[in-house]
Enzyme design. Structure first.
Site, PDB file in Angstrom:
ATOM      1  CD  GLU A  33      -3.047  -0.504   0.009  1.00  0.00           C
ATOM      2  OE1 GLU A  33      -3.061  -0.169  -1.190  1.00  0.00           O
ATOM      3  OE2 GLU A  33      -3.607  -1.527   0.448  1.00  0.00           O
ATOM      4  CG  HIS A  34      -0.168   4.762   0.578  1.00  0.00           C
ATOM      5  ND1 HIS A  34      -0.760   5.798  -0.092  1.00  0.00           N
ATOM      6  CD2 HIS A  34      -1.092   4.294   1.461  1.00  0.00           C
ATOM      7  CE1 HIS A  34      -2.007   5.974   0.393  1.00  0.00           C
ATOM      8  NE2 HIS A  34      -2.228   5.066   1.322  1.00  0.00           N
ATOM      9  CG  ASP A  36       0.391   2.887  -6.607  1.00  0.00           C
ATOM     10  OD1 ASP A  36       0.597   3.720  -5.692  1.00  0.00           O
ATOM     11  OD2 ASP A  36      -0.711   2.788  -7.201  1.00  0.00           O
ATOM     12  N   GLY A 122     -13.806   2.709  -2.114  1.00  0.00           N
ATOM     13  CA  GLY A 122     -12.363   2.507  -2.250  1.00  0.00           C
ATOM     14  C   GLY A 122     -12.034   1.206  -2.957  1.00  0.00           C
ATOM     15  CG  ASP A 170      -6.494   1.881  -7.799  1.00  0.00           C
ATOM     16  OD1 ASP A 170      -5.925   1.069  -7.050  1.00  0.00           O
ATOM     17  OD2 ASP A 170      -6.799   3.035  -7.450  1.00  0.00           O
TER      18      ASP A 170
END
Ligand code: GLA
Length: 378
Positions: A33-34, A36, A122, A170
């Site tokens: 998470e965070h 990319d 989300g 995403d």
């Protein structure tokens, strides 16, 4: 009630059949998470909630129309020069603009969108609509558009046209996911690999809407950029924050918030590699990795919320639940838990009920398996 198909909705709205239909799924990220937008690695799956986009070219009009079964309004834009409207169809108009800029001129279109992706949770409903639109138009224009190209078009539409400063996770997940696999993406080179994944995943939507998310997300990006500059003073060879070692972070003299953000990114990236190794070996991810990821997002990246923390703590109390963490950007939205399928199904109801007693929100839950990514439907 059976949801309306994109074909039927198109016919109801525009009076005759569409020529091309594509679909793309929502996603959850298992870990990474965070990372990319810091040149690191991510490990999302597609889930079985999809957006369908049906299109037909119009030669008799100088405006494109776009309808959605989940929004009352029918939007319009000029495909020759799409302008941002601040409305939900900007994702569609943005894709039209990107395809016109990079692939081929897009004619005026009629477009109908149906979706069972929960909006605002989300789960990347925006990536699903943008990717499905790109593929449908690619098919209409016979561009031979690959799923990866559709992901890139969708990402450029979201960042450049709609103006959301997201990373590529995403759109890549929605475009390239496979049934029964997680998608390992190296976001610096955009290399991807499918890794066998036998996990069932409980998704828990806290019902807390984004609020802070946009502005806080931009602040985190900025903090990461500043941390990288500090590290590069001592280690100019470190091109992206996720490539730094903890030794480099330590030698950089980073302190306070910037040190916390850098530590999260570097350690989270290492957890992705460990998770990929575990999946390749056993098809499952050790629960401790998810729990450590959550703790890091809570304490170092500071993007959790009381509701997400509550879920993680309480989900882990259920026998057969292995791991839990927030997923996606954070600051509300969804958390996930992994474990035995029956255990996850059994935990969902009681967790939602006791959540409603603790917080003034109601949760929605789904148990999912890794599902197929974007595809042409007809
Ligand atoms: C959001 C962004 C993604 C990624 C995640 C955090 O979902 O759209 O690109 O940065 O947050 O991992």
């Amino acid at each position: 009630m059976k949801p309306v198909s994109a074909r039927d909705f198109f016919i109801d709205t525009f009076g005759s059949a569409p020529h091309h239909i594509a679909s793309a799924p929502a996603r959850v990220n298992l870990i990474g998470e965070h990372t990319d937008y810091n040149g690191g690695e991510v490990l999302p799956i597609g889930i079985d909630h999809r957006t369908h986009v049906a299109v037909r070219a119009r030669t008799d009009r100088d405006v494109s129309r776009v309808a959605s079964s989940t929004h009352e309004s029918v939007g319009s834009f000029d495909a020759r020069e799409p302008a941002r409207s601040g409305q939900w169809w900007d994702y569609v108009a943005g894709v039209v603009r990107e395809i016109s800029a990079s692939d081929a001129r897009v004619p005026q279109l009629d477009i109908a969108v149906t979706s069972d992706v929960p909006a605002g949770a989300g789960l990347s409903s925006s990536a699903a609509i943008a990717v499905a639109t790109a593929l449908a138009i690619g098919d209409l224009l016979a561009l031979g558009m690959s799923a990866q190209h559709a992901a890139e078009v969708a990402w450029r539409a979201e960042t450049g046209f709609v103006g959301v400063p997201c990373g590529i996770m995403d759109q890549f997940a929605s475009a390239l996911a496979h049934d029964g696999s997680a998608l390992h993406v190296w976001c610096d080179t955009m290399r991807t690999e499918h890794v066998r994944c036998d996990e069932h995943v409980l998704i828990f939507d806290t019902g807390v809407s984004r609020g802070l998310r946009q502005s806080a997300f931009a602040t985190r990006r900025d903090e990461c950029a500043r941390a990288l500059v500090a590290i590069q003073r001592h280690h100019p060879e470190v091109a992206q924050l996720a490539h730094a070692s903890m030794a480099a972070v330590n030698e950089s003299g980073l302190e306070g918030v910037l040190r916390k953000r850098a530590t999260h990114v570097v350690e989270e990236n290492a957890r992705v590699k460990q998770a990929v190794g575990a999946l390749a070996e056993s098809g499952t991810i050790p629960g401790e990795l998810l729990v450590a990821s959550h703790a890091s997002l809570r304490d170092l990246y500071e993007c959790s919320s009381p509701e997400l923390d509550w879920f993680v703590e309480n989900a882990l109390e259920f026998p057969g639940v292995r791991g839990a963490r927030l997923t996606g950007a954070g600051w509300g939205g969804c958390a996930i838990a992994t474990g035995e399928a029956e255990a996850l199904s059994a935990a969902a109801g009681p967790l939602a009920a006791s959540y409603a007693e603790q917080f003034p929100h109601s949760a929605r839950t789904w148990v999912v398996r890794p599902a197929v990514g974007a595809r042409i439907e007809e």
